[in-house]
Every structure is written in structure tokens, then in C-alpha cells.
Design a protein around this motif. Structure first.
Motif, PDB file in Angstrom:
ATOM      1  N   ALA A  86       0.502   5.212   0.078  1.00  0.00           N
ATOM      2  CA  ALA A  86      -0.393   6.375   0.250  1.00  0.00           C
ATOM      3  C   ALA A  86      -1.831   5.985  -0.054  1.00  0.00           C
ATOM      4  O   ALA A  86      -2.425   5.189   0.679  1.00  0.00           O
ATOM      5  CB  ALA A  86       0.066   7.554  -0.611  1.00  0.00           C
ATOM      6  N   ARG A  87      -2.404   6.501  -1.177  1.00  0.00           N
ATOM      7  CA  ARG A  87      -3.804   6.237  -1.503  1.00  0.00           C
ATOM      8  C   ARG A  87      -3.945   5.296  -2.693  1.00  0.00           C
ATOM      9  O   ARG A  87      -4.929   5.371  -3.439  1.00  0.00           O
ATOM     10  CB  ARG A  87      -4.537   7.559  -1.796  1.00  0.00           C
ATOM     11  CG  ARG A  87      -4.540   8.521  -0.611  1.00  0.00           C
ATOM     12  CD  ARG A  87      -5.342   9.766  -0.936  1.00  0.00           C
ATOM     13  NE  ARG A  87      -6.747   9.465  -1.119  1.00  0.00           N
ATOM     14  CZ  ARG A  87      -7.647   9.374  -0.138  1.00  0.00           C
ATOM     15  NH1 ARG A  87      -7.249   9.542   1.115  1.00  0.00           N
ATOM     16  NH2 ARG A  87      -8.906   9.096  -0.393  1.00  0.00           N
ATOM     17  N   GLU A  88      -2.998   4.374  -2.845  1.00  0.00           N
ATOM     18  CA  GLU A  88      -3.112   3.377  -3.902  1.00  0.00           C
ATOM     19  C   GLU A  88      -2.441   2.083  -3.470  1.00  0.00           C
ATOM     20  O   GLU A  88      -1.590   2.054  -2.572  1.00  0.00           O
ATOM     21  CB  GLU A  88      -2.513   3.887  -5.214  1.00  0.00           C
ATOM     22  CG  GLU A  88      -1.013   4.053  -5.187  1.00  0.00           C
ATOM     23  CD  GLU A  88      -0.474   4.515  -6.536  1.00  0.00           C
ATOM     24  OE1 GLU A  88      -1.282   4.883  -7.403  1.00  0.00           O
ATOM     25  OE2 GLU A  88       0.773   4.493  -6.706  1.00  0.00           O
ATOM     26  N   ARG A 117       0.867  -1.193   0.000  1.00  0.00           N
ATOM     27  CA  ARG A 117       0.000   0.000   0.000  1.00  0.00           C
ATOM     28  C   ARG A 117       0.892   1.227   0.000  1.00  0.00           C
ATOM     29  O   ARG A 117       1.732   1.404   0.889  1.00  0.00           O
ATOM     30  CB  ARG A 117      -0.916   0.003   1.216  1.00  0.00           C
ATOM     31  CG  ARG A 117      -1.850   1.210   1.244  1.00  0.00           C
ATOM     32  CD  ARG A 117      -2.753   1.154   2.424  1.00  0.00           C
ATOM     33  NE  ARG A 117      -3.688   2.285   2.445  1.00  0.00           N
ATOM     34  CZ  ARG A 117      -4.599   2.485   3.356  1.00  0.00           C
ATOM     35  NH1 ARG A 117      -4.710   1.617   4.351  1.00  0.00           N
ATOM     36  NH2 ARG A 117      -5.404   3.525   3.296  1.00  0.00           N
ATOM     37  N   PRO A 173      -9.439   5.509  -3.018  1.00  0.00           N
ATOM     38  CA  PRO A 173     -10.009   6.777  -2.526  1.00  0.00           C
ATOM     39  C   PRO A 173     -10.905   6.624  -1.307  1.00  0.00           C
ATOM     40  O   PRO A 173     -10.995   7.507  -0.471  1.00  0.00           O
ATOM     41  CB  PRO A 173     -10.802   7.286  -3.731  1.00  0.00           C
ATOM     42  CG  PRO A 173     -11.167   6.045  -4.489  1.00  0.00           C
ATOM     43  CD  PRO A 173     -10.006   5.090  -4.314  1.00  0.00           C
ATOM     44  N   ASP A 174     -11.634   5.523  -1.205  1.00  0.00           N
ATOM     45  CA  ASP A 174     -12.634   5.374  -0.150  1.00  0.00           C
ATOM     46  C   ASP A 174     -12.297   4.261   0.813  1.00  0.00           C
ATOM     47  O   ASP A 174     -13.160   3.807   1.571  1.00  0.00           O
ATOM     48  CB  ASP A 174     -14.006   5.088  -0.769  1.00  0.00           C
ATOM     49  CG  ASP A 174     -14.437   6.192  -1.704  1.00  0.00           C
ATOM     50  OD1 ASP A 174     -15.005   5.862  -2.757  1.00  0.00           O
ATOM     51  OD2 ASP A 174     -14.196   7.362  -1.367  1.00  0.00           O
ATOM     52  N   GLN A 181     -10.420   2.624   4.040  1.00  0.00           N
ATOM     53  CA  GLN A 181      -9.836   2.976   5.324  1.00  0.00           C
ATOM     54  C   GLN A 181      -9.105   1.779   5.892  1.00  0.00           C
ATOM     55  O   GLN A 181      -9.590   0.651   5.827  1.00  0.00           O
ATOM     56  CB  GLN A 181     -10.905   3.414   6.315  1.00  0.00           C
ATOM     57  CG  GLN A 181     -11.593   4.701   5.888  1.00  0.00           C
ATOM     58  CD  GLN A 181     -12.602   5.135   6.899  1.00  0.00           C
ATOM     59  OE1 GLN A 181     -12.882   4.428   7.857  1.00  0.00           O
ATOM     60  NE2 GLN A 181     -13.154   6.319   6.690  1.00  0.00           N
TER      61      GLN A 181
END
Length: 635
Positions: free
Chosen positions: A575-577, A573, A631-632, A634
Motif C-alpha cells: 500500500a503506502r509503505e 511495497r 506518502p509522496d 509515486q
């Protein structure tokens, strides 16, 4: 602009309630009761006084005279207004009343109905009562009856003398009212009745007027669009200022009687002006030009009254009295006309109270101008009729609206209970549908997975068997079976994740990693795994399955076609990808392999994930990379 519907909503509602036969009967009851009460008070105060049993004389003197004059006495009748004997006289008038006692004297009662404005009372040379101030600021005891007990030793057989010193101004009806002497108890009872009407009831009226005025003022401040509220509050303020004249015992806060009386007269005029405005707004009318003219006249009259010299005060007060009376009569007539031509029952009843006030005003005008020889004014006793009428109207409306609100609350509670039951049933049905939809979704997903994975492999293997001439080698058959087994396990793992609770990507990867590592080690292929920060990453079962199938396809291609000795797998993982990379040191992609079935399947899954898939083959090494946006998601 039509203002017929501009009067307060609660008064319209009260009118509809009163229009009911029962409401009309109750309205007539309280109206008749109020009329009877008012006329009872008037009749009590107007009880016929006994005539003075002896002679009466009067003589005038100046303000500083504290002894009666020797000369200048003239016969008078009691009650007496001295302006008839001495027009324009300001100062003191002495009244000498004499009567005879033939039998041995007994204790007597002395009842004086009124004197204007202040005085001293003596019997047989003994002073019995003196008002606090006999000069300016002059005591104001004009509306206060007096009762004195005359003990027997103070009296004597034969001629007795009652001497009354009265201080006053010719502009304010200076006078000595009826004087009675006789047995104490009947006179004391008459005095108490008169005091109740002249003093106590006036204080009661003041309290009622001030309370209602404050109440309507607060209502108007909260609802500025209800102009009738504001005008009624102003009307009550002017009424309180005027009614104080009947109970005040001094001209405070002013320094003299003239200023006090001028302000009282202005308050009386303002009261009638505000009353006219209230009637118009109460009836839903607005006449801007006439209203502007009215207030211009009131302003001019008030200024003239306040600036008038002492010699003109009587004339100015009479002019204002006649003008105010004309305005009150006009207002009462307009009120009655509007109320009885299109008005409701509340408006008609209140118009009757306005008519009663107008009739009382006619009586008061005759008293004020001395056409009637009296000093009892009816206005303080008829005005409360309108005040009480407004109060009862508000109370009646409040009770009616409260009952309506309670009924509405009951209906609302019933509706809410019914709606809650319907909502509960609807939610239960919706929950059942969602469960059915979820089960159906699981079956559809399972069908797609079987079709895309195991189904495709079965078809491919069947095709291979059909096209092969002769028996297949045992190893090739085993590879086909192992591939179908691995695919079936992958489907079972993801289905278990959906059924028992969502698992992280790291937990779903573990079985596949174990099987593929054993497979590569069995064929002497060195495989290295670099996994980071996915133990708490939840993609959902469908997305996780797509990622794992992409990984499985890339590893299968490296195992079957590359002839590699080393394979490096990265799943991390960033960051956001999510980054997936499979590298091998094999022989690279053969020509035309980029359009093969395996890579097309990988591209379809990448599109479904919204990810970027890249295949790089340089010489003897191949790198397959996948970047999945998160993006969504958590951790």
C-alpha cells in the motif's frame, strides 16, 4: 456631507485638460461657433415678412361650419390671434383676405408662415389645401409653414379672394400667421428656409437628444454612482417628449388636443426639474431638503395640469410656463455662480449654454403669453447648445483618456520588456546557482556516505589491527577488504543513479543482491529473496541509499555473527509503505548486541527515513524489520 467632488471623474479630467491654454482656445472656438449657428437659424426664421397687400376680415363659426358665414365679419390685421376679437372662442374662424391685380394675371406664390391648429385654404372659390382632420383629434400643423403655387388661370384681373378656415382652441393661441403673396421663387426660398428651421432642425434636435439620452442612460446603468448621468438621461427623455410638440401632426397617442397639450406641459416641467438635478450633480452638490421640496411642487403642478378642466387649461398652462421659467432662471443662476466660483473651464462653458437657454426661455415666455405677437420659439434651437456641449465634452475626454491609455500602454510595454530581460538574467543566475548547489550537494552526500560507510569501516579495521597482537589471519584480512569493497560499490551505485538519472529501488538493489548472494553461497548459506512491486518505486538517491545500507548492515550482521545456515530477505511495497525484513536461523543476538555500533547506525538511518525499525531475537532466530512510509512516492 461635502459633495463637491461627486461629479463624474471624466468631467473633472476634461476640466484639467481644458485648463491648458490650448484647450481653452479650442473651447472658446466651438462655443462661439455654436452660438453663431444658433443665431443664424433664428435670424433666418425671423426674417421680416412682407405685409399683406390688400384687406383682411375675420368671422367666427362653430366646428361643423364648412361655408363662411354671411355676416359677422370684422376687419383684422395679419398676423392675427383671434382671442383678441373673441376671447374664449373654441371652434372655427374664417379669414377673408382680398387683393387687387391690375395687369394680366401671372403665376403667383402664396406663403403662409403658420396657422393654429388646422385649416383649409381656398383662392377665388377653389380649394387648394385641406388638413387631414378639422375636428378632434385635431390636426397639429401650427409649426409647419405652407407654400402654394397659384397658377395664372386661377387668378383674374381686379379683386381676388383668399379664404382660410382655421380650427383651434382659445387656450392654445389660435391664430393665422403672416401671409405673403408675390413672385414664386423668392417666396419658395423663404418657405424652404422656414421649413428647415421649424421642421428639419427640430427633427435633428430630436435625434440628437434621443441619442445622447440613451448614451447617458447606458453610462448610468453601468456606473450607478454617477448620478449626473442618470439625471441627464431623464432630462433628455423629457426634452424629447416636449420637442415632439413642434413636429407632431396629430395628438396621437391621445384622443384630443387638450390631453396632448397637458402631457406636453408636464414634460416641459419635468425637463426643468431634471435639468436642475443634473446641474446640481454635475457641480457635485446635493441639497436633499430643497430637492424634495422641488419634486413635491413638480408633482402637485403636474397633477393639477392633468386634472384641470378645459376652461382652466389656458390659466394652468400660463402658471406652469411662469413657474418653469422661474425654475430655469434659478438653475442657470445657480449653475453660473457655482461654475465661476471654484468650477473648472468645462463647467463654466456649460453654464454659459445654460444662460443662453434661460435667455431664450424669456423670449419664449413672452411669445407664449402673447406679450410678443409671434409663434416662433427659441428653446428648440438653444437647447442643442448644451447637448452639443456635453457631447463635445465627452468626445474630448474620450480622446484625452485614449491618448493617456496609449501612453500608459507604451510605458507598460517598455517596463514589461525591461522586467522580462531582468527576469531572464535573474533566472539564468538562479539556474547557475542551483547547478552549483546541486554539485555541492552531491559532493556533500558523497562525503557523508564515505564517512558513514567506508570511513567507519576503515577506522574499525585500523582499530582491530592496532589491538591485535601478531599477524591477523588471512581470511579475516580478506573479509575486511571485501567489506570495504562492497561499501564502496554501494556508494558508487547510488552516486551513478544521481548522475545519470534517478533509478528505481529495484534497479539499485540488483548489484547489492548479486554481491551478497555470491558471498552467502560461497559460505554455504542458503539465502532467499522475496522482492515485489519495487521495480517502479523511486525513493530518491539519499533515501534509497539509506534503505540499502540498512539492508547491507542486516545481511552483514547475519553473515558475520549469527552463524546462520538460512537467510530470508523480504523487500516489498505494501500500500503506502515499504516493508524490509531480514530473517536468519542463527544463534540470535548476543547480550549487549542491541547497543552495538551496527544497530545504532541502522537506527539513525531509520530515523532519517521516518521509518519504524524493530529487532526481534528469539532463541536461534533473529528478525530485523523496517517499515518506511511512502506518502509522496509515486510508482
Amino acid at each position: 456631507m461635502d459633495h463637491r467632488h461627486a461629479y463624474p471623474t471624466h468631467l473633472r479630467q476634461a476640466g484639467r485638460q481644458l485648463a491648458h491654454p490650448g484647450g481653452a482656445a479650442r473651447a472658446r472656438t466651438w462655443f462661439v461657433a455654436l452660438i453663431c449657428l444658433a443665431w443664424l437659424c433664428i435670424a433666418t426664421a425671423q426674417a421680416q415678412a412682407s405685409p399683406w397687400p390688400g384687406t383682411a376680415e375675420a368671422a367666427r363659426s362653430d366646428w361643423n361650419a364648412f361655408q363662411p358665414p354671411e355676416t359677422g365679419w370684422v376687419p383684422v390685421s395679419v398676423p392675427n390671434d383671434w382671442t383678441r376679437q373673441w376671447p374664449g372662442h373654441d371652434g372655427v374662424v374664417w379669414y377673408r383676405l382680398q387683393w387687387d391685380i391690375t395687369d394680366p394675371p401671372q403665376t403667383q406664390g402664396l406663403y403662409i408662415h403658420y396657422l393654429i391648429h388646422a385649416g383649409v385654404i381656398s383662392v377665388n372659390g377653389v380649394e387648394l389645401q385641406r388638413d387631414p382632420s378639422l375636428v378632434e383629434p385635431l390636426s397639429r400643423t401650427w409649426n409647419r409653414p405652407r407654400f402654394l403655387l397659384l397658377p395664372a388661370p386661377l387668378l383674374h384681373t381686379g379683386r381676388n379672394e383668399l379664404l382660410i378656415r382655421v380650427s383651434g382652441y382659445h387656450a392654445y393661441q389660435p391664430a393665422l400667421g403672416p401671409v405673403e403673396i408675390g413672385p414664386p421663387e423668392p417666396l419658395r426660398a423663404a418657405y424652404q428656409r422656414s421649413y428647415l428651421v421649424r421642421q428639419d432642425l427640430n427633427w435633428l434636435h430630436l435625434g440628437m437628444g434621443a441619442t445622447l439620452g440613451c448614451f447617458f442612460l447606458v453610462l448610468w446603468l453601468m456606473r450607478r454612482q454617477e448620478a449626473a448621468y442618470g439625471w441627464y438621461a431623464a432630462r433628455q427623455a423629457a426634452w424629447v417628449a416636449f420637442t415632439l410638440n413642434f413636429v407632431n401632426t396629430s395628438p396621437w397617442p391621445f384622443g384630443n388636443t387638450g390631453t396632448y397639450s397637458a402631457v406636453t406641459s408636464v414634460a416641459y416641467v419635468l425637463y426643468h426639474g431634471c435639468n436642475a438635478m443634473f446641474v446640481l450633480r454635475f457641480m457635485g452638490r446635493s441639497w436633499p431638503r430643497r430637492e424634495a421640496a422641488l419634486w413635491l411642487l413638480i408633482a402637485l403642478a403636474s397633477a393639477a395640469m392633468l386634472m384641470a378642466p378645459h376652461e382652466q387649461l389656458r390659466l394652468m398652462r400660463n402658471v406652469l410656463a411662469w413657474a418653469s421659467s422661474a425654475l430655469l432662471l434659478t438653475t442657470a443662476c445657480v449653475f453660473g455662480y457655482l461654475a465661476w466660483n471654484g468650477g473648472n473651464l468645462v463647467q463654466r462653458l456649460l453654464s454659459l449654454t445654460a444662460l443662453a437657454g434661460a435667455l431664450a426661455m424669456v423670449h419664449d415666455l413672452l411669445v407664449f403669453t402673447r406679450i410678443m405677437d409671434d409663434n416662433f420659439y427659441l428653446a428648440p434651437y438653444t437647447e442643442p447648445l448644451a447637448t452639443i456641449g456635453i457631447a463635445l465634452t465627452l468626445a474630448w475626454t474620450f480622446v484625452t483618456n485614449t491618448r493617456r491609455i496609449e501612453s500608459f500602454n507604451d510605458e507598460m510595454h517598455h517596463s514589461v520588456t525591461k522586467a522580462r530581460a531582468e527576469l531572464t538574467a535573474s533566472l539564468a543566475r538562479q539556474h547557475e546557482l542551483e547547478l552549483q548547489h546541486a554539485r555541492l550537494g552531491e559532493r556533500v552526500n558523497l562525503a557523508h556516505d564515505l564517512h558513514d560507510g567506508l570511513g567507519g569501516m576503515l577506522i574499525g579495521n585500523i582499530t582491530t589491527l592496532e589491538r591485535t597482537n601478531g599477524p591477523l589471519p588471512q581470511d579475516q584480512v580478506l573479509d575486511m577488504l571485501r567489506g570495504m569493497r562492497d561499501d564502496l560499490r554501494l556508494i558508487i551505485d547510488t552516486a551513478s543513479a544521481q548522475h545519470y538519472g534517478e533509478l528505481s529501488l529495484g534497479e539499485l538493489l540488483a548489484p547489492l543482491r548479486y554481491r551478497m548472494s555470491q558471498l552467502f553461497e560461497l559460505h554455504d548459506i542458503d539465502v532467499h529473496w522475496q522482492v515485489s512491486d519495487i521495480d517502479r518505486l523511486h525513493l530518491g538517491a539519499t533515501r534509497s541509499l539509506d534503505v540499502l545500507r540498512l539492508l547491507q548492515e542486516a545481511l552483514t550482521n547475519a553473515f558475520k555473527h549469527s552463524r546462520a545456515t538460512r537467510v530470508h530477505v523480504t523487500l516489498a511495497r505494501q500500500a503506502r509503505e515499504l516493508e524490509l525484513q531480514v530473517w536468519d536461523n542463527g544463534q540470535g543476538l548476543a547480550p549487549g548486541a542491541a547497543s552495538g555500533t551496527g544497530l545504532r547506525s541502522m537506527q539513525v538511518r531509520a530515523q532519517r527515513l521516518g521509518a519504524q525499525l524493530s529487532v526481534d531475537s528469539q532463541g536461534s532466530a533473529t528478525t530485523i524489520s523496517l517499515r518506511v512510509p511512502l506518502p509522496d512516492v509515486q510508482a
